[in-house]
Design a protein around this motif. Structure first.
Motif: not given
Length: 190
Positions: A61-63, A69-71, A88-90
């Motif tokens: 979920v954090g990923a 947010a990146a897009f 990395l989170y993913l």
């Protein structure tokens, strides 16, 4: 806030009055947490694996949040940082779900190392505070923390099967007792 007689309205006093009226719900919550904690202690391996899968899901979920947010961000500099963090989170979340045993082993080692380091620092602080009152409590707490870290580190990796579930169960039991005690204390004041 105060009314025309100078008595406090709202805030803490109102919250305490509501808590006193609902003391039974606090006791019921405490009993539920106590039962869940007892089950977690009895089934520590199951709870360790379940908590690792939950942590992995939360990492995913954090990923996704980071990637979104990146897009939505402005500019390539921030885009690449958010995308890299999300990636990395993913990967970590998927790896945790794919192999919860490895994840619990890593987390157990991290807990043991943290307790060792914390114990050493507390012992050092206790020795440095020696002329002051209470330095022995600091030193004693540091020794207990260091010993706990040593027990975890020397039992690793075998204890990683049950340690996190046991810690979770103990936490639930302690929370359960504290809610029961709070509810009973509020009932006595009602």
């Amino acid at each position: 806030m105060h009314d025309t007689n100078g008595k406090a309205t709202g805030g803490l006093s109102e919250a305490l009055a509501q808590a006193r009226q609902n003391w039974g719900w606090l006791v019921a919550l405490g009993v539920a947490l106590l039962v869940a904690g007892g089950f977690a202690v009895a089934q520590a391996v199951l709870f360790t694996m379940a908590s690792m899968i939950m942590i992995g899901a939360l990492m995913i979920v954090g990923a996704l949040t980071h990637i979104i947010a990146a897009f939505r961000g402005q500019g390539w500099k921030h885009f690449l940082l958010w995308l890299a963090g999300g990636t990395l989170y993913l990967v970590a979340g998927l790896a945790t779900i794919a192999n919860p045993l490895l994840a619990s082993s890593f987390l157990t080692l991290l807990i043991g190392a943290s307790l060792l380091a914390s114990g050493i620092v507390r012992i050092w602080m206790g020795i440095k505070a020696r002329p002051d009152r209470g330095w022995g409590w600091l030193l004693g707490g540091g020794i207990v923390t260091l010993l706990l870290g040593l027990v975890i580190a020397t039992g690793w990796p075998v204890n990683s099967l049950w340690l996190i579930g046991l810690f979770l169960g103990i936490e639930l039991v302690m929370q359960g007792w504290s809610y029961i005690a709070l509810g009973i204390a509020l009932r006595a004041r009602a």
